[in-house]
Design an enzyme around this catalytic site. Sequence first.
Site, short mmCIF file in Angstrom:
data_model
loop_
_atom_site.label_atom_id
_atom_site.label_comp_id
_atom_site.label_asym_id
_atom_site.label_seq_id
_atom_site.Cartn_x
_atom_site.Cartn_y
_atom_site.Cartn_z
N GLY A 239 4.01 8.03 2.86
CA GLY A 239 4.92 7.00 2.93
C GLY A 239 4.71 5.61 2.09
O GLY A 239 3.40 5.68 1.53
N ASP B 109 -10.42 10.74 11.70
CA ASP B 109 -10.31 10.45 10.42
C ASP B 109 -10.63 8.98 9.88
O ASP B 109 -9.89 8.28 9.26
CB ASP B 109 -8.84 10.54 9.69
N GLY C 50 1.12 -1.23 -0.03
CA GLY C 50 0.10 -0.16 -0.03
C GLY C 50 0.91 1.33 -0.08
O GLY C 50 2.09 1.29 0.00
N1 LIG Z 1 -0.85 -2.72 9.66
C1 LIG Z 1 -1.12 -2.91 8.35
N2 LIG Z 1 -1.49 -3.90 8.05
C2 LIG Z 1 -1.94 -4.07 6.66
N3 LIG Z 1 -1.92 -3.05 6.03
C3 LIG Z 1 -1.47 -1.80 6.25
C4 LIG Z 1 -1.20 -1.40 7.54
N4 LIG Z 1 -0.82 -0.08 7.71
C5 LIG Z 1 -1.06 0.18 6.47
N5 LIG Z 1 -1.60 -0.64 5.66
C6 LIG Z 1 -1.81 -0.29 4.24
O1 LIG Z 1 -1.11 0.84 3.84
C7 LIG Z 1 -1.94 1.72 3.47
C8 LIG Z 1 -1.19 3.16 3.77
O2 LIG Z 1 -1.33 3.19 5.09
P1 LIG Z 1 -1.78 4.59 6.09
O3 LIG Z 1 -3.03 4.85 5.87
O4 LIG Z 1 -1.00 4.44 7.64
O5 LIG Z 1 -0.66 5.61 5.35
P2 LIG Z 1 -0.80 7.34 5.30
O6 LIG Z 1 0.70 7.49 4.76
O7 LIG Z 1 -0.83 7.57 6.66
O8 LIG Z 1 -1.85 7.49 4.39
P3 LIG Z 1 -2.45 8.85 4.20
O9 LIG Z 1 -2.34 8.85 2.62
O10 LIG Z 1 -4.03 8.68 4.50
O11 LIG Z 1 -1.93 9.60 4.77
C9 LIG Z 1 -3.23 1.43 4.11
O12 LIG Z 1 -4.50 1.97 3.54
C10 LIG Z 1 -3.27 0.11 4.20
O13 LIG Z 1 -3.83 -0.45 3.02
#
Ligand SMILES: Nc1ncnc2c1ncn2[C@@H]1O[C@H](COP(=O)(O)OP(=O)(O)OP(=O)(O)O)[C@@H](O)[C@H]1O
Length: 576
Positions: free
Chosen positions: A274, A428, A269
Amino acid sequence: MDTTLPDDAWKDSFDRLLDPRPQLRERNIIKKNVRASFNIDSSVENSSPNLLSFTECSWQKPKTTDTADELGIKKRGNSISTPSEKRLSSNLFHCALSPITGMKLDGLQSADNHQLKGTENKQQRRPVKQVVFEVNTLSPEKSSDSIVENKRLRLMQPKNAFRQSRSSLVLQPGKWRKSLISWRRTNINEVPSGVLSPKQSFLPRAVTSEGLVACRITQRISAPIREISEPDKKINYETEVLKYCAQSKPYKFGTAYASGKMIDPCKIGEGVYGEVFKYAQKNSTKTDIVMKVLPIEGTALVNEEIQKTFEQILPEIIISQELSKLRTNQTNSTSGFVDIYNVCLVKGKYPKHLLSLWEEYDEEKESENDHPKMFTDDQLFIVLELKFAGQDMSAFTFLNAEQSYFSLQQIILILAVGEEAFQFEHRDLHWGNILIEKTDKKQIDFKLCGRDLSVASKGIKITIIDYTLSRITVADCCHYNDLSQDDDLFVATGDYQYDIYRMMRDELKNNWSTYSPKTNVQWLSYVNSKLIDGVNYKNVNTKLHKTYMQKLKAFKKIILTFGSAVDCVRHLHSFK
Ligand SMILES: Nc1ncnc2c1ncn2[C@@H]1O[C@H](COP(=O)(O)OP(=O)(O)OP(=O)(O)O)[C@@H](O)[C@H]1O
């Protein structure tokens, strides 16, 4: 003088809009899905005609101070699209004009799909990851659609003249940051210099090499809630971060995460902040590690965003660790916040094997992020090593509504434990931030105020992620994200999700440090709506499914009368 009215004088605006679209009239889609808006802004997706009517249901009206009657809600014939508290007040014209007409016009396609979904067992519903820019300039042959939309925008933003020429912001459900950044960048650059509103010029901004402006989307703030004894003491945030990582200096990226240490790695993902990889660790029982790689402290824009600093990443680390530690807390415990194995500070170029995984993902799914080969030798990264927690709710297929009903119970309890332990508000909790995995456990256990509570798992376990907007009080310090200067998120439409940001802003009176667990309830109301009319179900023709769907619908009618997730738990578990 001829005083006869013209033939179409009796028609309302919807009828006029329907005239050129006979197929929609036949299917009665628009009138069924769009209801009187009371001129209040909303995203119509989850409208319910019964929203404001408290009919007999299996759920009892909770005994809270915010009962419907006290809020002045009597049975109203005309339903509105969003179960916002604001709508329950008498000042119906208090806020911006409804994008309903525009929305449904923008979303004719989606209204159409919506109707089809039921019959096709909702197979084709993966959201497209893109922002839709609705250019708002009237063409010479002004269509009724654009006139309505233009009028709406004018009334929405009467004070900011320049906004009239900006594109309206219709986002896809779920992850919104990337879309909002792209939109903001496009739109800020539409505006001639000197025309930026004072609020916008206040946002942290950077000018890219192409001369474009980028704004940081959120601003994390950590404020002591009591007077600090040594206010002058300068905090060295790098040292603090290193402390949390149990390191004295950054490790080399390529060495700490060498390909030889990782079994079956793949990218799973991505977010604005990141890249997310999954792997199993050699010589360890940890078979399911998720590695979230966040570039920090650099000057280069990454995914059009300014990189976070040590100071900004520290609260994220603290929040993640504190919530994760709740799994072993004696008084308030849950394993529903993502389990964090380790935090690591690394330095250097992206390792080659991770670059290859990034490219594989890009090939298959088309990444929206910048290629990480952009990073140089002196780039710093925070790596969060998390437990894999399954698929997000938007991609998950529930067996039936019984399973989803009990997943909602889990989410309520997770938030309730967070409230009790840390005055936690997620802020959120869209369906991309709710992860679901299969489990053999029959029940999921919680402890709330020292009392053991459990929920039937029905085969699944819920984990909540992404605390970027979350508010929490830890060790007399309140960590929150100040969205008060950030208008754009609050004008977005496209899903009930985007109403929730406005509802939170109203609830918090735009003071984002305030603790108001009602925001958790607002997100629960969103999740409830998604479970009724958004997620995928495998078996929809069973009695069990229909029974639990009724329970979800009954809960929808009362959920916004609760004051907090704890309040919901009190109601559901007869908890005093
Ligand atoms: N612990 C986990 N287990 C499985 N998939 C995960 C996990 N953590 C993150 N992901 C996957 O990675 C994606 C991105 O993670 P996350 O939402 O934490 O990133 P972000 O950079 O905070 O995103 P945003 O663009 O919302 O700021 C999530 O939508 C999910 O699909």
